[in-house]
Design a protein around this motif. Structure first.
Motif, PDB file in Angstrom:
ATOM      1  N   LEU A 223      33.708  54.232  42.895  1.00  7.57           N
ATOM      2  CA  LEU A 223      34.320  55.594  43.463  1.00  7.57           C
ATOM      3  C   LEU A 223      34.197  55.636  45.015  1.00  7.57           C
ATOM      4  O   LEU A 223      35.277  56.056  45.621  1.00  7.57           O
ATOM      5  CB  LEU A 223      33.620  56.923  42.889  1.00  7.57           C
ATOM      6  CG  LEU A 223      34.062  57.160  41.195  1.00  7.57           C
ATOM      7  CD1 LEU A 223      33.028  58.281  40.838  1.00  7.57           C
ATOM      8  CD2 LEU A 223      35.390  57.208  41.086  1.00  7.57           C
ATOM      9  N   GLU A 224      33.206  55.163  45.591  1.00  5.36           N
ATOM     10  CA  GLU A 224      33.099  55.245  47.176  1.00  5.36           C
ATOM     11  C   GLU A 224      34.082  54.185  47.594  1.00  5.36           C
ATOM     12  O   GLU A 224      34.837  54.617  48.794  1.00  5.36           O
ATOM     13  CB  GLU A 224      31.695  54.708  47.504  1.00  5.36           C
ATOM     14  CG  GLU A 224      30.645  55.880  47.253  1.00  5.36           C
ATOM     15  CD  GLU A 224      29.216  55.565  47.618  1.00  5.36           C
ATOM     16  OE1 GLU A 224      29.131  54.330  48.004  1.00  5.36           O
ATOM     17  OE2 GLU A 224      28.178  56.239  47.530  1.00  5.36           O
ATOM     18  N   ASN A 225      34.316  53.067  46.899  1.00  8.31           N
ATOM     19  CA  ASN A 225      35.363  52.292  47.597  1.00  8.31           C
ATOM     20  C   ASN A 225      36.526  52.732  47.543  1.00  8.31           C
ATOM     21  O   ASN A 225      37.418  52.487  48.237  1.00  8.31           O
ATOM     22  CB  ASN A 225      35.381  50.720  46.640  1.00  8.31           C
ATOM     23  CG  ASN A 225      34.150  49.991  46.846  1.00  8.31           C
ATOM     24  OD1 ASN A 225      33.299  50.228  48.156  1.00  8.31           O
ATOM     25  ND2 ASN A 225      33.782  49.037  46.149  1.00  8.31           N
ATOM     26  N   LEU A 226      37.200  53.319  46.197  1.00  7.13           N
ATOM     27  CA  LEU A 226      38.569  54.310  46.103  1.00  7.13           C
ATOM     28  C   LEU A 226      38.753  55.295  47.454  1.00  7.13           C
ATOM     29  O   LEU A 226      39.491  55.361  47.883  1.00  7.13           O
ATOM     30  CB  LEU A 226      38.518  54.879  44.739  1.00  7.13           C
ATOM     31  CG  LEU A 226      38.736  53.895  43.602  1.00  7.13           C
ATOM     32  CD1 LEU A 226      38.576  54.813  42.367  1.00  7.13           C
ATOM     33  CD2 LEU A 226      39.931  53.358  43.736  1.00  7.13           C
ATOM     34  N   VAL A 227      37.460  56.069  47.490  1.00  9.06           N
ATOM     35  CA  VAL A 227      37.527  57.130  48.567  1.00  9.06           C
ATOM     36  C   VAL A 227      37.773  56.456  49.704  1.00  9.06           C
ATOM     37  O   VAL A 227      38.493  56.998  50.889  1.00  9.06           O
ATOM     38  CB  VAL A 227      36.376  57.806  48.503  1.00  9.06           C
ATOM     39  CG1 VAL A 227      36.032  58.967  49.832  1.00  9.06           C
ATOM     40  CG2 VAL A 227      36.169  58.831  47.280  1.00  9.06           C
ATOM     41  N   ASP A 228      36.949  55.162  50.119  1.00 11.78           N
ATOM     42  CA  ASP A 228      37.093  54.719  51.499  1.00 11.78           C
ATOM     43  C   ASP A 228      38.321  54.017  51.657  1.00 11.78           C
ATOM     44  O   ASP A 228      38.395  53.481  52.902  1.00 11.78           O
ATOM     45  CB  ASP A 228      35.738  53.827  51.688  1.00 11.78           C
ATOM     46  CG  ASP A 228      34.475  54.538  51.751  1.00 11.78           C
ATOM     47  OD1 ASP A 228      34.510  56.034  52.263  1.00 11.78           O
ATOM     48  OD2 ASP A 228      33.436  53.931  51.685  1.00 11.78           O
TER      49      ASP A 228
ATOM     50  N   VAL B 247      38.816  50.934  50.353  1.00  9.84           N
ATOM     51  CA  VAL B 247      38.683  49.456  50.046  1.00  9.84           C
ATOM     52  C   VAL B 247      39.347  49.145  48.573  1.00  9.84           C
ATOM     53  O   VAL B 247      40.007  47.910  48.832  1.00  9.84           O
ATOM     54  CB  VAL B 247      37.087  49.298  49.994  1.00  9.84           C
ATOM     55  CG1 VAL B 247      36.833  47.818  49.685  1.00  9.84           C
ATOM     56  CG2 VAL B 247      36.491  49.785  51.239  1.00  9.84           C
ATOM     57  N   ASP B 248      39.495  49.854  47.722  1.00 13.65           N
ATOM     58  CA  ASP B 248      40.245  49.461  46.485  1.00 13.65           C
ATOM     59  C   ASP B 248      41.400  50.369  46.221  1.00 13.65           C
ATOM     60  O   ASP B 248      41.391  51.365  46.668  1.00 13.65           O
ATOM     61  CB  ASP B 248      39.188  49.611  45.186  1.00 13.65           C
ATOM     62  CG  ASP B 248      38.359  48.383  45.285  1.00 13.65           C
ATOM     63  OD1 ASP B 248      38.659  47.309  45.391  1.00 13.65           O
ATOM     64  OD2 ASP B 248      37.152  48.781  44.621  1.00 13.65           O
ATOM     65  N   ASP B 249      42.312  49.723  45.691  1.00 14.70           N
ATOM     66  CA  ASP B 249      43.555  50.501  45.366  1.00 14.70           C
ATOM     67  C   ASP B 249      43.156  51.390  43.833  1.00 14.70           C
ATOM     68  O   ASP B 249      42.605  50.643  42.969  1.00 14.70           O
ATOM     69  CB  ASP B 249      44.871  49.803  45.276  1.00 14.70           C
ATOM     70  CG  ASP B 249      45.129  49.086  46.400  1.00 14.70           C
ATOM     71  OD1 ASP B 249      45.003  49.761  47.387  1.00 14.70           O
ATOM     72  OD2 ASP B 249      45.623  48.028  46.328  1.00 14.70           O
ATOM     73  N   PRO B 250      43.606  52.613  43.869  1.00 14.03           N
ATOM     74  CA  PRO B 250      43.577  53.359  42.645  1.00 14.03           C
ATOM     75  C   PRO B 250      44.313  52.685  41.332  1.00 14.03           C
ATOM     76  O   PRO B 250      45.388  53.400  41.427  1.00 14.03           O
ATOM     77  CB  PRO B 250      43.848  54.884  42.892  1.00 14.03           C
ATOM     78  CG  PRO B 250      44.737  54.842  44.129  1.00 14.03           C
ATOM     79  CD  PRO B 250      44.265  53.524  44.773  1.00 14.03           C
ATOM     80  N   ARG B 251      43.715  51.704  40.739  1.00 11.45           N
ATOM     81  CA  ARG B 251      44.374  51.287  39.580  1.00 11.45           C
ATOM     82  C   ARG B 251      43.808  51.617  38.451  1.00 11.45           C
ATOM     83  O   ARG B 251      42.659  51.653  38.049  1.00 11.45           O
ATOM     84  CB  ARG B 251      44.549  49.952  39.576  1.00 11.45           C
ATOM     85  CG  ARG B 251      45.195  49.173  40.978  1.00 11.45           C
ATOM     86  CD  ARG B 251      45.150  47.659  40.888  1.00 11.45           C
ATOM     87  NE  ARG B 251      43.921  47.118  40.617  1.00 11.45           N
ATOM     88  CZ  ARG B 251      43.119  46.565  41.690  1.00 11.45           C
ATOM     89  NH1 ARG B 251      43.439  46.653  42.825  1.00 11.45           N
ATOM     90  NH2 ARG B 251      41.945  46.035  41.209  1.00 11.45           N
ATOM     91  N   PRO B 252      44.405  52.027  37.257  1.00 13.67           N
ATOM     92  CA  PRO B 252      43.913  52.334  35.961  1.00 13.67           C
ATOM     93  C   PRO B 252      42.831  51.224  35.440  1.00 13.67           C
ATOM     94  O   PRO B 252      42.008  51.672  35.030  1.00 13.67           O
ATOM     95  CB  PRO B 252      45.115  52.684  35.010  1.00 13.67           C
ATOM     96  CG  PRO B 252      46.039  52.855  35.770  1.00 13.67           C
ATOM     97  CD  PRO B 252      45.809  51.847  37.253  1.00 13.67           C
ATOM     98  N   GLU B 253      43.258  50.106  35.438  1.00 14.58           N
ATOM     99  CA  GLU B 253      42.487  49.013  34.832  1.00 14.58           C
ATOM    100  C   GLU B 253      40.972  48.800  35.854  1.00 14.58           C
ATOM    101  O   GLU B 253      39.941  48.381  35.013  1.00 14.58           O
ATOM    102  CB  GLU B 253      43.310  47.784  34.747  1.00 14.58           C
ATOM    103  CG  GLU B 253      43.563  47.330  36.051  1.00 14.58           C
ATOM    104  CD  GLU B 253      45.031  47.675  36.721  1.00 14.58           C
ATOM    105  OE1 GLU B 253      45.078  47.187  37.822  1.00 14.58           O
ATOM    106  OE2 GLU B 253      45.489  48.351  35.874  1.00 14.58           O
ATOM    107  N   LEU B 254      41.013  49.209  36.934  1.00 12.39           N
ATOM    108  CA  LEU B 254      39.855  49.227  37.730  1.00 12.39           C
ATOM    109  C   LEU B 254      38.851  50.255  37.275  1.00 12.39           C
ATOM    110  O   LEU B 254      37.533  50.145  37.196  1.00 12.39           O
ATOM    111  CB  LEU B 254      40.064  49.362  39.160  1.00 12.39           C
ATOM    112  CG  LEU B 254      38.986  49.272  40.175  1.00 12.39           C
ATOM    113  CD1 LEU B 254      38.372  47.932  40.267  1.00 12.39           C
ATOM    114  CD2 LEU B 254      39.361  49.806  41.520  1.00 12.39           C
TER     115      LEU B 254
END
Length: 153
Positions: free
Chosen positions: A136-141, A143-150
């Motif tokens: 969740l921190e990676n998504l907020v920052d 760093v990661d794209d908001p993908r459903p499989e993630l």
């Protein structure tokens, strides 16, 4: 430390011995007092004083394990599972002391198992929560794209 009547196998027998000692002391004092010319009204006072002193010693030995158990039980109520009592007596009080010690050992083991379980469960819960928090921190920052499989894994 052995007490005077520890070898006797019954509390009733111990009480009987205390009574016999008191009666024996009274008889001896009465006989000796008569021989020495001690006034008849003084002999019972002397006999009672000596008999009470002896019975006090015997009774203290019979009740000291109970007092010890009461102190140990209060310690265990405060969470001190190391409490043990002396179990030298062969009577019902000694049996109770042995049962008390076995219970204290069992409670200490159960408490140790409870603490281990709580520590393990806490660790097991912390690991997935920490992983989710990191994602969740990676998504907020960003760093990661908001993908459903993630989020499913």
């Amino acid at each position: 430390m052995r007490r005077p009547l520890d070898r006797l196998g019954s509390i009733k027998l111990k009480l009987g011995v205390a009574i016999v000692v008191a009666v024996g002391v009274s008889s001896v004092v009465s006989f000796v007092g008569f021989r020495l010319g001690v006034p008849i009204w003084v002999r019972p006072i002397i006999a009672a004083t000596i008999a009470l002193a002896l019975v006090q010693v015997l009774a203290r030995g019979m009740t000291s394990p109970l007092r010890e158990m009461a102190v140990a039980a209060r310690g265990m109520a405060d969470g001190d599972w190391t409490q043990r009592v002396t179990d030298t007596s062969a009577d019902e009080v000694g049996e109770l002391a042995r049962a008390f010690n076995a219970m204290a050992t069992e409670l200490a083991m159960v408490d140790r198992m409870r603490r281990d379980l709580v520590a393990n469960v806490s660790h097991e819960l912390r690991t997935p929560i920490s992983a989710l928090q990191a994602r969740l921190e990676n998504l907020v920052d960003g760093v990661d794209d908001p993908r459903p499989e993630l989020l499913r894994s």
